[in-house]
Design a protein around this motif. Structure first.
Motif, short mmCIF file in Angstrom:
data_model
loop_
_atom_site.label_atom_id
_atom_site.label_comp_id
_atom_site.label_asym_id
_atom_site.label_seq_id
_atom_site.Cartn_x
_atom_site.Cartn_y
_atom_site.Cartn_z
N UNK A 86 0.75 -1.17 0.12
CA UNK A 86 -0.12 0.07 0.01
C UNK A 86 0.98 1.17 0.06
N UNK A 87 0.53 2.14 -1.03
CA UNK A 87 1.23 3.27 -1.03
C UNK A 87 0.95 4.34 0.30
N UNK A 88 -0.19 4.05 0.77
CA UNK A 88 -0.45 4.89 2.10
C UNK A 88 -1.25 3.86 3.18
N UNK A 89 -1.40 4.29 4.33
CA UNK A 89 -1.93 3.65 5.28
C UNK A 89 -3.54 3.18 4.83
N UNK A 90 -3.91 4.20 4.56
CA UNK A 90 -5.47 4.45 3.83
C UNK A 90 -5.60 3.17 2.80
N UNK A 91 -4.66 2.81 2.20
CA UNK A 91 -5.02 1.48 1.15
C UNK A 91 -4.68 0.46 1.36
N UNK A 92 -4.13 0.17 2.76
CA UNK A 92 -4.02 -1.24 3.13
C UNK A 92 -5.09 -2.24 3.15
N UNK A 93 -6.40 -1.38 3.49
CA UNK A 93 -7.26 -2.61 3.30
C UNK A 93 -7.74 -3.01 1.95
N UNK A 94 -7.36 -1.83 0.90
CA UNK A 94 -7.77 -2.29 -0.11
C UNK A 94 -6.96 -3.33 -1.07
N UNK A 95 -5.61 -3.59 -0.19
CA UNK A 95 -5.07 -4.55 -0.76
C UNK A 95 -5.37 -6.06 -0.46
N UNK A 96 -6.11 -6.10 0.64
CA UNK A 96 -6.68 -7.42 0.86
C UNK A 96 -7.50 -8.16 0.01
N UNK A 97 -8.18 -7.56 -1.08
CA UNK A 97 -8.79 -8.15 -2.01
C UNK A 97 -8.35 -7.60 -3.51
N UNK A 98 -7.64 -6.41 -3.61
CA UNK A 98 -7.27 -5.92 -4.83
C UNK A 98 -6.25 -6.52 -5.09
N UNK A 99 -5.22 -7.18 -4.32
CA UNK A 99 -3.95 -7.83 -4.81
C UNK A 99 -4.39 -9.18 -5.15
N UNK A 100 -5.35 -10.12 -4.66
CA UNK A 100 -5.72 -11.18 -5.21
C UNK A 100 -6.46 -11.10 -6.37
N UNK A 101 -7.11 -9.98 -6.67
CA UNK A 101 -7.87 -9.64 -7.97
C UNK A 101 -6.71 -9.47 -9.11
N UNK A 102 -5.55 -8.79 -8.85
CA UNK A 102 -4.58 -8.75 -9.71
C UNK A 102 -3.89 -10.01 -10.06
N UNK A 103 -3.66 -10.98 -9.10
CA UNK A 103 -3.07 -12.44 -9.30
C UNK A 103 -4.10 -13.15 -10.04
N UNK A 104 -5.45 -12.93 -10.10
CA UNK A 104 -6.38 -13.74 -11.16
C UNK A 104 -6.24 -12.92 -12.37
N UNK A 105 -5.55 -12.05 -12.77
CA UNK A 105 -5.70 -11.35 -14.16
C UNK A 105 -6.74 -10.41 -14.22
N UNK A 106 -7.09 -9.92 -13.07
CA UNK A 106 -8.32 -8.81 -13.21
C UNK A 106 -7.91 -7.56 -12.61
N UNK A 107 -6.57 -6.86 -13.01
CA UNK A 107 -5.97 -5.81 -12.54
C UNK A 107 -6.92 -4.65 -13.30
N UNK A 108 -7.48 -4.65 -14.55
CA UNK A 108 -8.06 -3.65 -15.01
C UNK A 108 -9.42 -3.66 -14.37
N UNK A 109 -10.07 -4.56 -14.06
CA UNK A 109 -11.32 -4.51 -13.37
C UNK A 109 -11.19 -4.15 -12.15
N UNK A 110 -10.21 -4.18 -11.42
CA UNK A 110 -9.71 -3.91 -9.92
C UNK A 110 -9.34 -2.36 -9.91
N UNK A 111 -9.07 -1.86 -10.99
CA UNK A 111 -8.61 -0.38 -11.16
C UNK A 111 -9.97 0.24 -11.23
N UNK A 112 -10.70 -0.38 -12.42
CA UNK A 112 -12.03 0.41 -12.47
C UNK A 112 -13.02 0.45 -11.44
N UNK A 113 -13.18 -0.43 -10.83
CA UNK A 113 -14.03 -0.62 -9.52
C UNK A 113 -13.50 0.30 -8.32
N UNK A 114 -12.21 0.48 -8.33
CA UNK A 114 -11.58 1.08 -7.37
C UNK A 114 -11.83 2.66 -7.61
N UNK A 115 -11.37 2.98 -8.79
CA UNK A 115 -11.54 4.50 -9.29
C UNK A 115 -12.93 4.88 -9.44
#
Length: 509
Positions: A86-115
């Motif tokens: 996480x670039x900031x402490x506030x984004x630590x919780x996002x990594x909980x499911x965001x990083x597993x989504x990236x490992x599944x090949x869903x980086x674009x979807x994770x970025x779209x949902x987050x943004x």
């Protein structure tokens, strides 16, 4: 002149001026970069930009500062999703499911949902700033020292409970270790040195940024270099970069509840975006039909944390503007910047400058639009980082971590601190002890320490006032329920009671 006229007039002034548009987009982009790079937080971005806005008028300066604030809170999700750093402490919780989504090949979807979730969260936070700031500020005024202590303890406990892969007590141990780290140095009440062991470098305490970098960055770097990971599916499948509006629509209740949590926690002075994200994540998990899927790349977790993060920005502005009390660390820097431009936030602001709050609301709206546009554009570029083998990319991250730690006060000691925390966190990771509660403990530790001691001095050492006030009593009950949930006998009793009530209702019907 009504609020809507001031709001639309300010927006027209911003978007019809090429200079203001350039400042808006440039500050937002800079904020995203500060949020994405480990150590270069939104707080640091606002602090550095404050000195550059001294010669600008107050409206232009506020536009730049709020834009870098909004962008900085959002930007931390990039490395959180891509690298689990996480670039900031506030984004630590996002990594909980965001990083597993990236490992599944869903980086674009994770970025779209987050943004998109961040955009919606910003809008909802903006609405509360404009319409309900007096009400929420009045609620925040009801907090005394014991409420602050209990809220800090609640944040650490819920973080430990949600991030621990097996036993919640492991997360609590990490959180308590973080609290102990926060007590190192001179205490904030009597300025007496604690746990310094005669080292003058520790007199000012433990800086949060080296701890953040060491806890999240170094273990990831060491584990990648240890295993010599190579690119797999993460680099070959990115998925759609456009927002997944269908998923967003299905998560309407999740978005609304997360935004309300973000605004409410942001309105409590001194808490910040990190706790808002963890609480929203916990609520989303508890209310979901499949809570066991959280942490494996579930969209609901990413949406909840991103929405709460950005809604908390608006929430943090409420006590800042209405009471002159900053609601988060970046808001502390923003308070100093406003005073530098001869603007004194507080109860008298509505009388001395009645157009100020609608103008701030318009700037938050413009910053949210700029964040979404910059975020979507950068998402298409940032994902190519995944094409770089991690064994080559991680040394570059290590260099950025070193620069980020050293940049805070230009202290070599911070590099030693980052290394020590990094080694400890690496062994924590090996022992399946979550790291996030450690950082949360370091962040909330000073508030918990000072609030508890202040409460004890005020009440003559009595803890009874902690259960005499409705807010503190509710927090005590919640904390006891969290602790009791780890006792098997208590869980059996709860299941038995629920079963009895269910059978009684079925019989009566």
């Amino acid at each position: 002149m009504d609020i809507l006229s001031i709001f639309t007039g300010m927006l027209w002034q911003i978007f019809t001026s090429p200079t203001l548009v350039l400042i808006l987009v440039g500050s937002t982009f800079l904020g995203i970069i500060f949020g994405a790079m480990p150590g270069l937080t939104a707080t640091l971005g606002v602090a550095l930009l404050t000195t550059l806005t001294y010669g600008l008028d107050s409206q232009t300066a506020l536009l730049a500062l709020l834009a870098i604030y909004v962008g900085g809170v959002y930007g931390g999700m990039y490395t959180a999703i891509l690298l689990n750093i996480p670039g900031t402490a506030a984004s630590a919780a996002t990594a909980m499911d965001g990083y597993p989504m990236a490992k599944k090949g869903q980086v674009g979807r994770a970025f779209g949902l987050t943004t998109t979730s961040s955009l919606i969260g910003s809008f909802i936070g903006m609405i509360f700033v404009a319409l309900l700031s007096p009400v929420i500020a009045q609620a925040a005024l009801q907090f005394t020292s014991y409420e602050y202590f209990l809220l800090a303890l609640f944040g650490i406990l819920i973080s430990g409970s949600l991030t621990s892969p097996d036993l919640a007590i492991k997360g609590w141990v990490a959180g308590l270790f973080g609290i102990w780290l926060s007590t190192i140095g001179q205490d904030h009440m009597q300025m007496y040195p604690r746990f310094t062991f005669g080292m003058h470098e520790l007199d000012n305490g433990i800086d949060v940024v080296p701890v953040l970098i060491g806890a999240f960055g170094m273990p990831q770097i060491m584990s990648v270099l240890e295993s010599k990971m190579k690119m797999g599916k993460m680099g070959s499948s990115f998925g759609k970069l456009l927002p997944d509006f269908k998923t967003m629509y299905k998560n309407t209740k999740n978005i609304v509840s997360s935004a309300l949590i973000g605004v409410g926690i942001g309105a409590v002075p001194g808490i910040g975006e990190d706790i808002a994200a963890w609480v929203a994540y916990g609520v989303a998990r508890k209310t979901n039909k499949n809570p066991e899927e959280f942490g494996t790349g579930k969209a609901e977790g990413v949406i909840a944390t991103a929405t709460a993060n950005q809604a908390c920005v608006g929430g943090a502005m409420i006590p800042l503007l209405s009471l002159g009390i900053p609601g988060s660390p970046p808001a502390v820097m923003l308070l100093g910047a406003l005073m530098l431009h001869n603007i004194a936030p507080g109860p008298m602001l509505l009388k001395t400058n009645p157009t100020f709050i609608p103008e701030v609301t318009a700037i938050l709206f413009a910053a949210a639009i700029a964040m979404w546009i910059c975020g979507m554009i950068l998402s298409k570029q940032v994902i190519y980082i995944l094409r770089i083998p991690q064994t080559l990319f991680m040394p570059l991250i290590a260099v950025l971590c070193v620069i980020g730690s050293f940049a805070l006060g230009l202290r070599v000691f911070n590099l030693y601190l980052m290394g020590i925390i990094g080694v400890i966190s690496y062994f924590f990771m090996k022992l399946r002890i979550p790291i996030a509660p450690l950082v949360i403990g370091v962040i909330l530790g000073p508030m918990a320490d000072t609030s508890l001691r202040t409460g004890l001095k005020t009440t003559g050492g009595s803890l009874w006032p902690m259960v005499e006030r409705p807010i503190s009593l509710a927090l005590v009950v919640i904390i006891l329920l969290i602790l009791s949930s780890q006792i098997p006998a208590f869980n059996k009793l709860i299941r038995y009671l629920f079963g009895s009530v269910k059978r009684a209702l079925a019989t009566s019907s």
